[in-house]
Scaffold this active site. Sequence first.
Site, PDB file in Angstrom:
ATOM      1  N   HIS A 163       0.833  -1.221   0.000  1.00 14.68           N
ATOM      2  CA  HIS A 163       0.000   0.000   0.000  1.00 14.68           C
ATOM      3  C   HIS A 163       0.866   1.269   0.000  1.00 14.68           C
ATOM      4  O   HIS A 163       0.431   2.313   0.461  1.00 14.68           O
ATOM      5  CB  HIS A 163      -0.948   0.048   1.202  1.00 14.68           C
ATOM      6  CG  HIS A 163      -1.709  -1.233   1.431  1.00 14.68           C
ATOM      7  ND1 HIS A 163      -2.965  -1.464   0.915  1.00 14.68           N
ATOM      8  CD2 HIS A 163      -1.360  -2.367   2.093  1.00 14.68           C
ATOM      9  CE1 HIS A 163      -3.369  -2.678   1.270  1.00 14.68           C
ATOM     10  NE2 HIS A 163      -2.411  -3.254   1.973  1.00 14.68           N
ATOM     11  N   SER A 284      15.876  21.728 -15.355  1.00 16.49           N
ATOM     12  CA  SER A 284      14.716  22.551 -15.664  1.00 16.49           C
ATOM     13  C   SER A 284      15.196  23.849 -16.284  1.00 16.49           C
ATOM     14  O   SER A 284      16.254  24.366 -15.927  1.00 16.49           O
ATOM     15  CB  SER A 284      13.945  22.849 -14.375  1.00 16.49           C
ATOM     16  OG  SER A 284      13.153  24.003 -14.540  1.00 16.49           O
ATOM     17  N   LYS A 290      16.718  21.924 -10.098  1.00 14.32           N
ATOM     18  CA  LYS A 290      16.067  20.663 -10.475  1.00 14.32           C
ATOM     19  C   LYS A 290      16.999  19.662 -11.158  1.00 14.32           C
ATOM     20  O   LYS A 290      17.857  20.017 -11.951  1.00 14.32           O
ATOM     21  CB  LYS A 290      14.884  20.933 -11.433  1.00 14.32           C
ATOM     22  CG  LYS A 290      13.709  21.610 -10.803  1.00 14.32           C
ATOM     23  CD  LYS A 290      12.997  20.766  -9.746  1.00 14.32           C
ATOM     24  CE  LYS A 290      12.172  19.652 -10.348  1.00 14.32           C
ATOM     25  NZ  LYS A 290      10.996  20.126 -11.058  1.00 14.32           N
ATOM     26  N   GLU A 297      10.547   8.724 -16.467  1.00 16.65           N
ATOM     27  CA  GLU A 297       9.192   9.212 -16.751  1.00 16.65           C
ATOM     28  C   GLU A 297       8.763   8.842 -18.169  1.00 16.65           C
ATOM     29  O   GLU A 297       7.623   8.442 -18.407  1.00 16.65           O
ATOM     30  CB  GLU A 297       9.135  10.733 -16.583  1.00 16.65           C
ATOM     31  CG  GLU A 297       9.283  11.195 -15.152  1.00 16.65           C
ATOM     32  CD  GLU A 297       9.474  12.697 -15.082  1.00 16.65           C
ATOM     33  OE1 GLU A 297       8.474  13.410 -14.981  1.00 16.65           O
ATOM     34  OE2 GLU A 297      10.634  13.163 -15.159  1.00 16.65           O
TER      35      GLU A 297
END
Length: 466
Positions: A163, A284, A290, A297
């Site tokens: 979970h 970024s 970043k 992704e």
Amino acid sequence: MKEWPLAGKKAWGGRFSTDTHKQVESFTASIDFDRRLAPHDIAGSIAHARMLGKCGILTKAEAEKIVSGLEEIREEIARGEFRFDPGLEDIHMHVERRLTDKIGEVGGKLHTGRSRNDQVALDLRLYVREAITAIRDGIRTLQKVIVSKAEVHLNTLMPGYTHLQRAQPMLLAHHLMAYFEMLQRDRERFAGCLVRVNVLPLGAGALAGTTLPIDPAYVAKLLAFPTVAANSEDAVSDRDFAVEFLSCCAILAMHISRLAEELVLWASAEFGFIELSDAFATGSSIMPQKKNPDVAELARGKTGRVYGNLVSLLTILKGLPLSYNRDLQEDKEPVFDTTDTIRRMLDVLPPMLLAIKFRVDRMQAAAAEGFMNATDLADYLVTKGIAFREAHEIVGRIVRYCVESGERLEALSLARLREFCPVFKPDVSKYITAEACVERRLSPGGTSSRRVSEAIQQAKRTLQRP
Ligand code: ARG
């Protein structure tokens, strides 16, 4: 109208009195994508021509002329000299037209006893066969990287989750080896798929077979197909092998996507379990701090098109009457796109994974938090003769106490523990360290370092096999 020679006319020119409308030509053409089948189309044609020569349907000289013409065309295509023309519809017409240009009228004999329907089915099977080999190699490379990382981290503790809540401590190696198992099933699934891809459809003709004395078994031998299709109508309309291939790819992509998702989570400040190599991260354009896990992704994101391609082909086939229908031309782009996508994923993931730095300190610290040793504390009471249900209840009360007082289970004094249950002895403190919790899990397939190193040895043996 000039009746001879036939060069410049459509393959079906005899029956038609008007030229094809330009819009129809471009709407029905597949050459923009099926040109990728060229090497397979030529290999299939060479085998077909050899068979025609062997069976006496063509003379030996005719067959040889056709074969050497086809070999030259293969070179022209490989050198990028071949001229593609949308008016010629597909790769089959291109190769045949070029052959006739090169060797003259005898080129027109190549298509004897064959239809584009069995021809295209063959080409796609040859393409998928090659794709499966490349993908299975790619999976193996990824598995090797996983095993090498697991070997390094045989003693690294981390929280295991259910979970997405911390559940029980485990070894990072155990977690990584779970992905090895998933990928092993993928590799086996592709091998199973290959058995059904490896069936020769050539010889089916348009749908019903041919009147000519052909020898498909000989073509099968030349092209290394272990079996020949049993039913000509099925042979030209069957695309199950492509559906199965796309399903195997979808399941593989799903596995890759689950791994990718964990890498995305683990690279976050909240988890902080991994540090991505700069070579495999992106920055970024606005936020200088970043470092983004774009590769993971995109591996996750590209899984969408891999699923889409499977659904696309299933939808094309749904309700399609036997046998060949032009709808089947739409089978190729999903197969090509999925093959490209999967192969790119398998190219980039191994080096990215290899370059990942696991933040062992953060993982070990997390492994000691979250009362993940509560099950083991209950098991301890069981070893002292308490029924598990009662032990669960006692430990539940201890955990509640710790949550309120902000303490850890292993930090409680023996006296405090005895207030909850008098059977606790001094040996309890050693019993519930994260290491002890892990090392006691000796059940088959469990997370103890003994079982995990056995799994790693087994994996290495598995990787030796084809
Ligand atoms: N380009 C076609 C395809 O990909 C080849 C077969 C065409 N056959 C036909 N009878 N029109 O399916």
